[in-house]
Design a protein around this motif. Structure first.
Motif, PDB file in Angstrom:
ATOM      1  N   ILE A 276     -22.961  17.461 -47.508  1.00 47.70           N
ATOM      2  CA  ILE A 276     -21.789  18.338 -47.614  1.00 47.70           C
ATOM      3  C   ILE A 276     -21.672  19.219 -46.361  1.00 47.70           C
ATOM      4  CG2 ILE A 276     -20.759  20.272 -48.895  1.00 47.70           C
ATOM      5  CD1 ILE A 276     -22.026  18.998 -51.450  1.00 47.70           C
ATOM      6  N   ALA A 277     -22.789  19.769 -45.910  1.00 46.35           N
ATOM      7  CA  ALA A 277     -22.738  20.624 -44.711  1.00 46.35           C
ATOM      8  C   ALA A 277     -22.255  19.828 -43.505  1.00 46.35           C
ATOM      9  CB  ALA A 277     -24.122  21.226 -44.435  1.00 46.35           C
ATOM     10  N   ASP A 278     -22.780  18.639 -43.363  1.00 42.52           N
ATOM     11  CA  ASP A 278     -22.363  17.796 -42.239  1.00 42.52           C
ATOM     12  C   ASP A 278     -20.877  17.464 -42.332  1.00 42.52           C
ATOM     13  OD1 ASP A 278     -23.094  15.717 -39.992  1.00 42.52           O
ATOM     14  OD2 ASP A 278     -21.815  14.683 -41.428  1.00 42.52           O
ATOM     15  N   HIS A 279     -20.477  16.969 -43.492  1.00 39.48           N
ATOM     16  CA  HIS A 279     -19.099  16.493 -43.627  1.00 39.48           C
ATOM     17  C   HIS A 279     -18.093  17.645 -43.585  1.00 39.48           C
ATOM     18  CE1 HIS A 279     -21.046  12.790 -44.104  1.00 39.48           C
ATOM     19  NE2 HIS A 279     -20.494  12.325 -45.203  1.00 39.48           N
ATOM     20  N   LEU A 280     -18.538  18.822 -44.020  1.00 39.41           N
ATOM     21  CA  LEU A 280     -17.669  19.996 -43.909  1.00 39.41           C
ATOM     22  C   LEU A 280     -17.310  20.237 -42.441  1.00 39.41           C
ATOM     23  CD1 LEU A 280     -16.455  22.724 -45.071  1.00 39.41           C
ATOM     24  CD2 LEU A 280     -18.668  23.753 -44.460  1.00 39.41           C
ATOM     25  N   ARG A 281     -18.314  20.159 -41.590  1.00 35.60           N
ATOM     26  CA  ARG A 281     -18.038  20.396 -40.166  1.00 35.60           C
ATOM     27  C   ARG A 281     -17.083  19.344 -39.623  1.00 35.60           C
ATOM     28  NH1 ARG A 281     -22.459  22.069 -36.098  1.00 35.60           N
ATOM     29  NH2 ARG A 281     -23.189  19.908 -36.213  1.00 35.60           N
ATOM     30  N   THR A 282     -17.364  18.084 -39.930  1.00 40.21           N
ATOM     31  CA  THR A 282     -16.512  17.003 -39.420  1.00 40.21           C
ATOM     32  C   THR A 282     -15.075  17.185 -39.903  1.00 40.21           C
ATOM     33  OG1 THR A 282     -18.448  15.608 -39.606  1.00 40.21           O
ATOM     34  CG2 THR A 282     -16.356  14.497 -39.172  1.00 40.21           C
ATOM     35  N   ALA A 283     -14.944  17.427 -41.209  1.00 35.15           N
ATOM     36  CA  ALA A 283     -13.593  17.554 -41.768  1.00 35.15           C
ATOM     37  C   ALA A 283     -12.874  18.741 -41.136  1.00 35.15           C
ATOM     38  CB  ALA A 283     -13.681  17.703 -43.289  1.00 35.15           C
ATOM     39  N   ALA A 284     -13.548  19.888 -41.075  1.00 32.97           N
ATOM     40  CA  ALA A 284     -12.878  21.086 -40.574  1.00 32.97           C
ATOM     41  C   ALA A 284     -12.476  20.933 -39.103  1.00 32.97           C
ATOM     42  CB  ALA A 284     -13.788  22.305 -40.753  1.00 32.97           C
ATOM     43  N   ARG A 304     -12.278   9.391 -46.037  1.00 32.90           N
ATOM     44  CA  ARG A 304     -13.549   8.818 -46.479  1.00 32.90           C
ATOM     45  C   ARG A 304     -14.664   9.854 -46.389  1.00 32.90           C
ATOM     46  NH1 ARG A 304     -14.714   5.604 -42.349  1.00 32.90           N
ATOM     47  NH2 ARG A 304     -16.473   4.640 -43.362  1.00 32.90           N
ATOM     48  N   ILE A 305     -14.664  10.600 -45.289  1.00 30.57           N
ATOM     49  CA  ILE A 305     -15.710  11.608 -45.116  1.00 30.57           C
ATOM     50  C   ILE A 305     -15.573  12.708 -46.158  1.00 30.57           C
ATOM     51  CG2 ILE A 305     -16.456  13.435 -43.530  1.00 30.57           C
ATOM     52  CD1 ILE A 305     -15.872  11.381 -41.273  1.00 30.57           C
ATOM     53  N   MET A 306     -14.345  13.145 -46.387  1.00 32.11           N
ATOM     54  CA  MET A 306     -14.126  14.200 -47.374  1.00 32.11           C
ATOM     55  C   MET A 306     -14.562  13.720 -48.769  1.00 32.11           C
ATOM     56  SD  MET A 306     -10.344  15.371 -46.218  1.00 32.11           S
ATOM     57  CE  MET A 306     -10.049  17.110 -46.393  1.00 32.11           C
ATOM     58  N   TYR A 324     -13.559  23.676 -50.245  1.00 34.55           N
ATOM     59  CA  TYR A 324     -12.733  24.482 -49.334  1.00 34.55           C
ATOM     60  C   TYR A 324     -13.253  25.911 -49.213  1.00 34.55           C
ATOM     61  CZ  TYR A 324     -10.373  26.859 -53.246  1.00 34.55           C
ATOM     62  OH  TYR A 324     -10.100  27.633 -54.346  1.00 34.55           O
ATOM     63  N   LYS A 325     -13.995  26.338 -50.245  1.00 30.68           N
ATOM     64  CA  LYS A 325     -14.504  27.714 -50.225  1.00 30.68           C
ATOM     65  C   LYS A 325     -15.625  27.914 -49.213  1.00 30.68           C
ATOM     66  CE  LYS A 325     -13.127  28.790 -54.933  1.00 30.68           C
ATOM     67  NZ  LYS A 325     -13.529  29.077 -56.293  1.00 30.68           N
ATOM     68  N   LEU A 326     -16.079  26.815 -48.616  1.00 30.30           N
ATOM     69  CA  LEU A 326     -17.131  26.932 -47.595  1.00 30.30           C
ATOM     70  C   LEU A 326     -16.549  27.219 -46.201  1.00 30.30           C
ATOM     71  CD1 LEU A 326     -19.256  23.848 -48.711  1.00 30.30           C
ATOM     72  CD2 LEU A 326     -19.923  26.270 -48.955  1.00 30.30           C
ATOM     73  N   THR A 327     -15.234  27.125 -46.090  1.00 28.23           N
ATOM     74  CA  THR A 327     -14.603  27.293 -44.779  1.00 28.23           C
ATOM     75  C   THR A 327     -14.981  28.617 -44.090  1.00 28.23           C
ATOM     76  OG1 THR A 327     -12.797  25.963 -45.651  1.00 28.23           O
ATOM     77  CG2 THR A 327     -12.394  27.081 -43.552  1.00 28.23           C
ATOM     78  N   PRO A 328     -14.924  29.743 -44.788  1.00 25.27           N
ATOM     79  CA  PRO A 328     -15.278  30.998 -44.095  1.00 25.27           C
ATOM     80  C   PRO A 328     -16.715  30.987 -43.551  1.00 25.27           C
ATOM     81  CG  PRO A 328     -14.169  31.480 -46.173  1.00 25.27           C
ATOM     82  CD  PRO A 328     -14.446  30.000 -46.158  1.00 25.27           C
ATOM     83  N   ALA A 329     -17.640  30.381 -44.277  1.00 20.97           N
ATOM     84  CA  ALA A 329     -19.031  30.338 -43.781  1.00 20.97           C
ATOM     85  C   ALA A 329     -19.088  29.546 -42.482  1.00 20.97           C
ATOM     86  CB  ALA A 329     -19.946  29.712 -44.834  1.00 20.97           C
TER      87      ALA A 329
END
Ligand code: ATP
Ligand code: MG
Ligand code: MG
Ligand code: MG
Length: 469
Positions: A276-284, A304-306, A324-329
């Protein structure tokens, strides 16, 4: 402890002091190469300079380039969460010489940065050179005082980089850090080199030849240098941790996930937190560079990544959109270095929230189907292609998502059967059959994959063994 942000700054200012012009990262969507899905190495934005088609902004440059390796020839998607060193999004630090300095300085700079500026223990470092590159081996002996056992010669295609069938090319030298006996894995060139003990931290490319059509190679009048150092990998080394996911940046993202999902990143949940941490960065980062989830091309890779991340969120108990709530972090960790993230905050949040809401409508039922279908299967078996197709067509499970789920059960998918089912559906839809839409998605994905796989450029080495797409 030196933070990721300090290490990035340390690298860039070191090379600034050595006369390099600091340039911002280019966007992830290649501006000069329609054959490439995403920028996957620091040199990509400079391709036209290396071929001579454009004039360089300065004779020397240094960057921290956003990279995505989640499609095409360089696809590290399947490694994420399972190796200590692969991400789908990462930052590549680089110093470039456009016909200015060459091997001597490139190696001397690398050694000075590693051992003086960053203070690495020389005894933990070893390098590879291209088998025929005596010159590089001699420079390493002189600069680092290495004997032959610390300079591993790698044959033909492996340590030889080329941009394409023709054009600039040349030998590479990769620098490895030994994380110690406790970690499984052998030195580069050995049978278990894919382990995580000896980790490649930096790749120096010596662009020295011009490959002509027909096989001949001529010397470039002005040889150039391209290097790439993985920021997250060097951060792991400098922070005294073995796994990239244990560096400050990822620890803080994972802590935010622990709060959000209400569980601890340990045991068999750990991989989910990391994915999740990895894919969050890629997606964002993709969203902030203008990609949105869709059913084709780059947008489909993003989707696919999301969805992969969201399936892991589901494993951690998410039953409503949460990611989506991880965006601010993330913006807190990386927004200063990459202001585009903060500017795109609303877009990132809404794209993540909508995609998760959409996927959660079918995810639970798709997982139940998969559980039922695998009930009587055992480790080593492969899931019939028809079932994988149904999961894709009816439940919106991209093929690689199904493969990712089955991986923990030691099962695979009959990919040929999947493709046959896809083909059948397509033939059916031509004579008026019903088509729900998602099968078209897989079809497009396979086309993108094939097209991207055929392009010759792909980062630095020809040694990609793991990304199989
Ligand atoms: P590996 O052999 O470990 O897959 P590579 O040879 O494919 O790495 P290069 O193409 O040489 O990597 O890229 C230059 C540097 O970028 C590497 O030395 C490494 O530090 C870093 N790097 C490459 N791929 C990744 C990744 N998926 N995640 C994080 N860092 C990476
Ligand atoms: Mg390499
Ligand atoms: Mg390599
Ligand atoms: Mg690789």
């Amino acid at each position: 402890m030196t933070s990721v942000n300090d290490i990035r700054e340390g690298y860039l200012s070191f090379f600034e002091k050595k006369g390099h012009a600091r340039q911002p990262s280019a966007p992830l969507i290649p501006q000069n190469d329609p054959t490439l899905l995403f920028v996957n190495a620091g040199m990509v934005p400079f391709k036209n300079i290396f071929t001579g088609a454009e004039t360089p902004p300065a004779p020397r440059a240094t960057t921290s380039q956003k990279c995505v390796r989640a499609g095409g020839k360089h696809n590290d998607l399947d490694n994420v969460g399972y190796t200590a060193r692969h991400h789908t999004f990462f930052e590549m630090l680089g110093n470039f010489s456009f016909g200015d300095y060459f091997k001597d300085e490139a190696i001397a700079f690398a050694w000075e940065l590693c051992t003086k500026e960053f203070g690495l223990d020389p005894a933990r470092l070893l390098v590879t050179v291209y088998a025929e590159d005596d010159e590089a081996a001699d420079i390493w002996k002189k600069v680092a005082g290495f004997n032959d056992s610390r300079i591993i010669r790698i044959g033909t295609s492996d340590n030889f980089w080329s941009m394409g069938d023709t054009g600039p090319c040349g030998p590479c030298s990769e620098i490895f850090f030994d994380h110690g006996e406790d970690v499984a894995g052998g030195p580069p060139g050995s049978p278990d080199e894919d382990g995580d003990r000896f980790i490649e931290i930096w790749n120096l490319v010596f662009m020295q030849f011009n490959q002509l059509a027909g096989g001949a190679r001529e010397n470039l009048p002005k040889p150039s240098i391209d290097t790439g150092m993985g920021l997250e990998r060097i951060a792991a080394v400098l922070q005294g941790v073995h796994n990239n996911y244990d560096i400050d940046l990822f620890r803080s993202l994972i802590a935010a996930e622990e709060d959000l999902y209400g569980s601890k990143a340990e045991g068999d949940k750990l991989a989910s937190f990391r994915v999740i941490a990895d894919h969050l960065r890629t997606a964002a980062f993709l969203i902030s560079d203008g990609v949105l989830p869709s059913n084709e091309g780059r947008g489909y890779v993003l989707r696919r990544i999301m969805r992969r991340a969201m399936r892991h969120g589901h494993l951690l108990g998410a039953r409503e959109p949460l990611m989506y709530k991880l965006t601010p972090a993330l913006i807190g960790e990386m927004g200063k270095a990459y202001p585009e993230l903060g500017r795109a905050k609303a877009a990132i949040e809404s794209a993540l929230e909508q995609e998760e809401a959409r996927f959660q409508r079918t995810l639970g039922n798709g997982l139940s189907l998969l559980d039922k279908e695998t009930e009587n299967m055992s480790a080593g078996d492969s899931l019939p292609g028809q079932v994988a197709f149904k999961l894709s067509d009816t439940y919106g499970f991209p093929l690689d998502l199904t493969q990712d789920i089955l991986r923990s059960r030691d099962m695979t998918v009959d990919v040929e059967g999947f493709e046959a089912a896809l083909e059948e559906q397509r033939a059916g839809s031509r004579v008026g059959g019903f088509s729900s839409g998602d099968q078209a998605t897989e079809e497009i994905w396979f086309r993108v994959r094939d097209e991207a796989g055929r392009t010759n450029f792909g980062g630095y080495s020809g040694t990609e063994g793991k990304g199989k797409l």
